[in-house]
Design a protein around this motif. Structure first.
Motif, PDB file in Angstrom:
ATOM      1  N   GLY A 118     -25.358  27.500  42.374  1.00 29.29           N
ATOM      2  CA  GLY A 118     -24.718  26.207  42.536  1.00 29.29           C
ATOM      3  C   GLY A 118     -23.953  26.132  43.842  1.00 29.29           C
ATOM      4  O   GLY A 118     -23.885  27.098  44.602  1.00 29.29           O
ATOM      5  N   PRO A 119     -23.341  24.990  44.105  1.00 24.91           N
ATOM      6  CA  PRO A 119     -22.560  24.814  45.326  1.00 24.91           C
ATOM      7  C   PRO A 119     -21.395  25.797  45.396  1.00 24.91           C
ATOM      8  O   PRO A 119     -20.787  26.114  44.373  1.00 24.91           O
ATOM      9  N   GLY A 120     -21.100  26.261  46.609  1.00 23.32           N
ATOM     10  CA  GLY A 120     -19.962  27.142  46.828  1.00 23.32           C
ATOM     11  C   GLY A 120     -20.254  28.613  46.698  1.00 23.32           C
ATOM     12  O   GLY A 120     -19.364  29.440  46.849  1.00 23.32           O
ATOM     13  N   THR A 176     -15.151  26.955  42.770  1.00 22.62           N
ATOM     14  CA  THR A 176     -16.539  27.072  42.299  1.00 22.62           C
ATOM     15  C   THR A 176     -16.573  27.078  40.771  1.00 22.62           C
ATOM     16  O   THR A 176     -15.762  27.726  40.116  1.00 22.62           O
ATOM     17  N   ASP A 177     -17.531  26.342  40.214  1.00 25.06           N
ATOM     18  CA  ASP A 177     -17.673  26.188  38.766  1.00 25.06           C
ATOM     19  C   ASP A 177     -19.164  26.251  38.437  1.00 25.06           C
ATOM     20  O   ASP A 177     -19.939  25.418  38.903  1.00 25.06           O
ATOM     21  N   THR A 178     -19.578  27.236  37.640  1.00 30.41           N
ATOM     22  CA  THR A 178     -20.997  27.391  37.298  1.00 30.41           C
ATOM     23  C   THR A 178     -21.334  26.784  35.933  1.00 30.41           C
ATOM     24  O   THR A 178     -22.382  27.106  35.367  1.00 30.41           O
ATOM     25  N   TRP A 191     -18.830  30.543  34.628  1.00 27.07           N
ATOM     26  CA  TRP A 191     -17.636  31.004  35.319  1.00 27.07           C
ATOM     27  C   TRP A 191     -17.008  29.900  36.160  1.00 27.07           C
ATOM     28  O   TRP A 191     -17.695  28.992  36.611  1.00 27.07           O
ATOM     29  N   THR A 192     -15.710  30.070  36.410  1.00 24.06           N
ATOM     30  CA  THR A 192     -15.021  29.300  37.440  1.00 24.06           C
ATOM     31  C   THR A 192     -14.220  30.291  38.278  1.00 24.06           C
ATOM     32  O   THR A 192     -13.912  31.405  37.826  1.00 24.06           O
ATOM     33  N   SER A 193     -13.908  29.888  39.501  1.00 23.89           N
ATOM     34  CA  SER A 193     -13.040  30.693  40.354  1.00 23.89           C
ATOM     35  C   SER A 193     -12.109  29.744  41.104  1.00 23.89           C
ATOM     36  O   SER A 193     -12.515  29.110  42.079  1.00 23.89           O
ATOM     37  N   ALA A 194     -10.890  29.643  40.619  1.00 19.09           N
ATOM     38  CA  ALA A 194      -9.922  28.700  41.190  1.00 19.09           C
ATOM     39  C   ALA A 194      -9.617  29.007  42.650  1.00 19.09           C
ATOM     40  O   ALA A 194      -9.559  28.108  43.488  1.00 19.09           O
TER      41      ALA A 194
END
Length: 121
Positions: free
Chosen positions: A26-28, A53-55, A102-105
């Protein structure tokens, strides 16, 4: 020269390959290949995710290869487990193991090693 895995023989050096979006990412998300065999089945990459980023759109991931991940900087939040994994944590995932999304703030950089299912971790 290559070793028995088919990866090139490389002495210490500063990786200079380009950062590219991995297939299906995905983006990022971008990765820099450190070493891989000719088939692309055995890979060692640096992967980085931009802050935010958020998958979620990709859902839970499963794949048919081994994957080892070591978080070098930043953190990942597993939405299924509702747990955040900080720098210095490690995962070893056998083929078929569900993980994510996953997300990564604040962003994350990780070392990722993959190899075929028939090669024990």
């Amino acid at each position: 020269m290559t070793d028995k895995t088919g990866k090139p023989e490389l002495e210490f050096h500063v990786p200079a390959g380009p950062w590219r979006a991995p297939a299906g990412a995905g983006p990022g998300v971008a990765e820099q290949v450190l070493a891989e065999d000719a088939s692309g089945e055995r890979r060692t990459v640096l992967q980085r995710w931009d802050p935010g980023t958020d998958t979620s759109a990709q859902g839970v991931a499963r794949h048919e290869f081994w994957e080892e991940v070591y978080l070098l900087e930043g953190s990942l939040h597993d939405l299924t487990l509702d747990e955040t994994f900080p720098r210095g944590t490690y995962a070893c995932r056998p083929p078929g193991m569900p993980h994510g999304p996953w997300t990564s703030a604040d962003g994350v950089t990780m070392l990722v090693v993959t190899y075929p299912a028939d090669e024990a971790g």
